[in-house]
Design a protein around this motif. Structure first.
Motif, PDB file in Angstrom:
ATOM      1  N   ALA A 219    -139.408   9.124  46.182  1.00 53.52           N
ATOM      2  CA  ALA A 219    -139.484  10.561  45.895  1.00 53.52           C
ATOM      3  C   ALA A 219    -138.812  11.350  47.024  1.00 53.52           C
ATOM      4  CB  ALA A 219    -140.937  10.981  45.732  1.00 53.52           C
ATOM      5  N   LEU A 220    -137.676  11.952  46.716  1.00 54.48           N
ATOM      6  CA  LEU A 220    -136.985  12.791  47.702  1.00 54.48           C
ATOM      7  C   LEU A 220    -137.517  14.214  47.519  1.00 54.48           C
ATOM      8  CD1 LEU A 220    -133.368  11.390  47.186  1.00 54.48           C
ATOM      9  CD2 LEU A 220    -135.127  10.592  48.768  1.00 54.48           C
ATOM     10  N   ASP A 221    -138.756  14.403  47.948  1.00 54.06           N
ATOM     11  CA  ASP A 221    -139.457  15.647  47.645  1.00 54.06           C
ATOM     12  C   ASP A 221    -139.879  16.420  48.886  1.00 54.06           C
ATOM     13  OD1 ASP A 221    -141.340  13.909  48.548  1.00 54.06           O
ATOM     14  OD2 ASP A 221    -142.654  13.998  46.799  1.00 54.06           O
ATOM     15  N   GLY A 222    -139.501  15.923  50.056  1.00 49.89           N
ATOM     16  CA  GLY A 222    -139.932  16.601  51.275  1.00 49.89           C
ATOM     17  C   GLY A 222    -141.338  16.230  51.684  1.00 49.89           C
ATOM     18  N   VAL A 223    -141.982  15.359  50.920  1.00 52.94           N
ATOM     19  CA  VAL A 223    -143.328  14.905  51.260  1.00 52.94           C
ATOM     20  C   VAL A 223    -143.314  13.403  51.528  1.00 52.94           C
ATOM     21  CG1 VAL A 223    -145.707  14.664  50.450  1.00 52.94           C
ATOM     22  CG2 VAL A 223    -144.400  16.729  49.923  1.00 52.94           C
ATOM     23  N   GLU A 224    -142.809  12.650  50.544  1.00 56.37           N
ATOM     24  CA  GLU A 224    -142.721  11.198  50.765  1.00 56.37           C
ATOM     25  C   GLU A 224    -141.466  10.862  51.581  1.00 56.37           C
ATOM     26  OE1 GLU A 224    -143.085   7.008  48.293  1.00 56.37           O
ATOM     27  OE2 GLU A 224    -142.378   8.779  47.238  1.00 56.37           O
ATOM     28  N   TYR A 225    -140.341  11.392  51.160  1.00 54.72           N
ATOM     29  CA  TYR A 225    -139.082  11.275  51.889  1.00 54.72           C
ATOM     30  C   TYR A 225    -138.491  12.674  52.051  1.00 54.72           C
ATOM     31  CZ  TYR A 225    -138.939   6.201  50.920  1.00 54.72           C
ATOM     32  OH  TYR A 225    -139.211   4.856  50.855  1.00 54.72           O
ATOM     33  N   ASP A 226    -137.503  12.810  52.932  1.00 56.70           N
ATOM     34  CA  ASP A 226    -136.780  14.070  53.054  1.00 56.70           C
ATOM     35  C   ASP A 226    -136.303  14.526  51.679  1.00 56.70           C
ATOM     36  OD1 ASP A 226    -136.897  14.387  55.817  1.00 56.70           O
ATOM     37  OD2 ASP A 226    -135.057  13.241  56.154  1.00 56.70           O
TER      38      ASP A 226
END
Lengths: 446, 398
Positions: A219-226
């Motif tokens: 997940a590139l969501d700013g929570v799991e990954y950038d």
């Protein structure tokens, strides 16, 4: 009435948590091109018989890392000539570029602590135990092995002639994505028959949530990954503008105005990809172009898994010096703000890619979501009308903002941070990206 | 026994420590986001060798003009007897006299105003002045090439009141050959100092392209992004001293720089013929841009080199203001014996980690390929990576 006595320490704790929450949530981490990360995108990889690419990936940590990599080939064939193409304008007039399949091919690499490694894309790299007498400081062109610790085989990309991108993500021993933020990378594109090279850094996404679930969705969501950037800034010459140095020197390669034009290629990749289900992502890339006179122009194009070509192939006039009137220009590129159906099963009648306002417009299990983000790199070609020689140079774009925010259909980001649609007000969607990883097939990569 | 108060304190301390150590949005300098200070570590001009650098500087702000105060730092050494640029004392022979080759680090400053979203480019050898700037006067809305002072001069359009580049001047580099660096700092045009607090926005981005016209007509070009140092906005004070580091006015420069490279003398795996050579440029993050205190920009670079066999080599080198060298000449005057030579390392690719002792270091690298059989050469520049924690540094403005 029962009155709860207020505990000052718990109140303080709540205050601290609130403040930390504000601080924590004040900015989403954005992708990076100059820090080690857990996911690497190489937006432009070429191995089409005229150019070839050298990939470098390095483990910057003191622990071994493993990475699962996917090539995505976005080449097709011209309808009549059969020449390799990626755009209709790559073909002779009247022909179209057919069968761009976005073909993916995966492989696995392992790196010992602090180990750098390289490979040549068109040939791949064989394990070095195939070398009985390894050369020093050189790869063996016959066995395709290079000196160094290398126990896995890196295959050539799928589909023969290759124009597309490469993505690598760290995985654990079970091939499930994990984040150690240990890898970095560079790509060097060389024009065959010359020593002309261009180099850029891979775009990295760092793993952020050490307690997040281990699953096959990155997940590139700013929570799991950038998160993916909201947009990118690219500085470039106006198409056909003269090279500033060559034209002022007025040497043999550039005797007069217009004799040493600079042309710029751009490669764009959607931030979302689903390798597990082998589905392609289509995004409308929108350009806001500013010349040196602060005048604005615009252009757009569809990006289906990858787009690579000259700016004047993207739009024949808007990037041209005849329109812009200045030597240099700045382009801000982003995906369109409109929602599209995505995530449905194409074999089940899903209308993935269709514009929508809400889920009711989508079929086959697809949902109405913001378009995926975009990553890009530019490459300048400094040409000479006299000698036909050229020089090339690539550059990474600059990132502006980050996704992982609520988005209004056709109207952009609201500034409210999110990682799922449920965190956004009714009618808004959370603009996040994801990579659907596929479990490595050990049978295809010994 | 832990009391409730102590338990609460422990929880708070744990949370603060835990979250404080968690990854933040950005803590380092960067080469991929607009910033308030941009550093071009390598500006290279040699008119006799047909080499020049094209500098591109852009205002990323959509609504506001930005004024940048820029500083060329001359990294040339000069002969004490002739005053000419030199690389070693061997170049300072004048008749029977041999002079010393001493570093100088002189600073040349200038102001550039960029209108909203404006990209600007110039040749370092020639600079930019007067009508060379795109917007020196007001222009017509329907013809940006037509200067005007009132609407009557723009048939069918209006005379725009947009900001202009007026007052900007980019001088040529002070001498040729020139090798050095360029710093640009976002300032308040009226005070010449960084704008106070939130007015100090992160609007500047840049690229530098080193171009060489080769004898065979080839144009060798190498482009890399400027390295940006972002302002922490509200923490910014209106002074001539810019503090960099965690929680300071500006983000900190990294303590460790990572360079991926081919070892010098390694054979290009693509054509199996060309030989690789990498040149490294390092500049200290701390610098006195008034030129009064060169000692601020000093550091010791400690190099750890890894090959593909996981073998490790090390060396160190002093960095004063500006450092540029082929990798295989960093540790020795005999490149064949260097730890960066492919015949010593044994492998094609390597990783070099550079830890700065003293001022942090900002770097660029440039890979060159030389194909003797085809008699061709080419190069590519790239930004280096960074790791570890941000360190404290200082930039002094005049």
């Amino acid at each position: 009435m029962r009155v709860l006595k207020r505990n000052p320490w718990l109140t303080g704790l709540g205050t601290v948590l609130s403040l930390l929450g504000l601080w924590w949530g004040s900015a989403r981490a954005a992708a990076t091109t100059d820090q080690p990360a857990s996911v690497l995108f190489f937006p432009k990889v070429i191995a089409d018989g005229t150019r070839d690419t050298l990939i470098q990936i390095t483990n910057t940590s003191n622990s071994p890392v493993e990475a699962h990599c996917e090539y995505v080939n976005a080449t097709g064939l011209c309808s009549v000539s059969g020449a390799v193409c990626s755009l209709n304008s790559d073909c002779p007039v009247g022909q179209t570029c057919n069968d761009v399949l976005c073909q993916a091919g995966d492989f696995f690499i392992g790196l010992t602590k602090q180990q750098p490694t390289i490979w040549h894309v068109s040939t791949g790299r064989d394990p070095n135990f195939l070398l009985s007498n390894p050369p020093i400081g050189a790869c063996d062109p016959t066995s395709k092995s290079c000196p160094g610790i290398s126990f896995t085989q890196i295959p050539p990309p799928p589909g023969g002639a290759f124009r597309g991108y490469l993505v690598c993500y760290e995985v654990d021993d079970s091939d499930v994505p994990m984040g150690a933020n240990a890898i970095k990378g560079e790509a060097t594109i060389q024009t065959l028959g010359t020593a002309q090279i261009s180099e850029y850094n891979a775009v990295g996404f760092r793993f952020l949530n050490a307690t997040g679930p281990a699953d096959e969705t990155i997940a590139l969501d700013g929570v799991e990954y950038d998160a993916c950037p909201q947009s990118q800034l690219l500085d470039h010459y106006s198409e056909r503008a003269d090279d500033l140095v060559a034209s002022s020197a007025a040497g043999p390669s550039c005797p007069g105005p217009g004799d040493c034009p600079v042309r710029t290629e751009i490669a764009m990749v959607p931030c979302s990809a689903d390798f597990a289900n082998n589905t392609t992502t289509t995004v409308i890339g929108q350009f806001n172009i500013t010349n040196e006179f602060e005048t604005h122009f615009s252009a757009s194009t569809n990006v289906t898994c990858w787009w690579g070509g000259r700016l004047n192939q993207l739009n024949p006039t808007q990037f041209d010096i005849g329109t812009l009137g200045s030597t240099f220009a700045k382009s801000q590129v982003r995906s369109a703000f409109g929602f599209v159906c995505s995530g449905g099963d194409p074999t089940g009648g899903a209308n993935n890619g269709a514009t929508c306002n809400d889920d009711s417009t989508c079929t086959g299990g697809a949902t109405c979501e913001p378009q995926a983000g975009l990553l890009s790199v530019v490459e300048d070609f400094h040409t000479s009308a006299i000698t036909t020689t050229l020089g090339t140079a690539a550059a990474n774009g600059f990132f502006v903002g980050s996704r992982g925010q609520c988005q209004i259909n056709n109207n952009g980001f609201t500034g409210q941070l999110c990682s799922t649609d449920a965190e956004c007000p009714t009618g808004q969607r959370c603009a996040v990206d994801a990579i659907g990883a596929r479990v490595f097939d050990h049978n295809s990569n010994p | 026994m832990l009391t409730t108060r102590r338990i609460g304190s422990a929880i708070v301390a744990t949370l603060v420590l835990g979250l404080g150590l968690a990854p933040t949005a950005r803590a380092f300098t960067n080469s991929d986001q607009p910033a308030a200070v941009v550093v071009f570590p390598r500006i290279d001009v040699n008119v006799a060798a047909n080499r020049d650098t094209v500098v591109q500087l852009t205002n990323a702000n959509a609504t506001q003009s930005v004024t940048a105060k820029c500083f060329y730092i001359n990294g040339n050494s000069h002969c004490t007897n002739t005053g000419l640029p030199c690389a070693s004392s061997a170049q300072c022979v004048s008749g029977p006299f041999v002079g010393a080759c001493l570093p100088g680090w002189t600073v040349t400053d200038f102001l550039v105003t960029l209108t909203p979203q404006q990209p600007l480019g110039w040749s370092a050898a020639e600079g930019l002045r007067g009508s060379g700037f795109p917007l020196t006067t007001r222009v017509c809305s329907n013809n940006p090439l037509m200067a005007c002072s009132n609407d009557g001069q723009c048939p069918g359009g209006t005379c725009l009141t947009n900001p202009t580049n007026a007052g900007s001047l980019v001088p040529p580099v002070p001498e040729t050959p020139f090798v050095g660096e360029l710093h640009c700092v976002e300032v308040d045009r009226n005070t010449g100092r960084p704008p106070l607090g939130a007015n100090n926005t992160n609007d500047l981005k840049g690229e530098a392209t080193v171009e060489t016209l080769l004898p065979d007509g080839t144009i060798d070009v190498a482009t890399a992004n400027a390295v940006g140092i972002r302002s922490n906005l509200t923490r910014n004070a209106d002074t001539n001293t810019l503090t960099l580091g965690r929680g300071a006015e500006y983000e900190g420069c990294e303590a460790v720089t990572i360079v991926n490279h081919l070892f010098d003398g390694a054979v290009d795996p693509i054509d199996n013929t060309s030989l690789a050579n990498t040149e490294l440029t390092l500049v200290p993050c701390s610098v006195d841009l008034s030129g009064a205190d060169p000692s601020l920009a000093t550091s010791t670079a400690q190099f750890l080199v890894f090959n593909e066999f996981e073998q490790r080599f090390s060396t160190s080198r002093r960095v004063n203001c500006f450092f540029q060298s082929p990798l295989s000449r960093i540790d020795t005057t005999q490149p064949d014996r260097s730890i960066w030579n492919a015949s010593v390392s044994g492998t094609v690719a390597g990783q070099t980690r550079i830890r700065a002792v003293g001022a942090s270091l900002i770097g660029w690298a440039r890979l060159s390929l030389l194909n003797s059989s085809l008699n061709t050469q080419g190069s590519a520049a790239y930004n280096v990576h960074q790791d570890s924690v941000p360190a404290t540094n200082t930039i002094l403005l005049p």
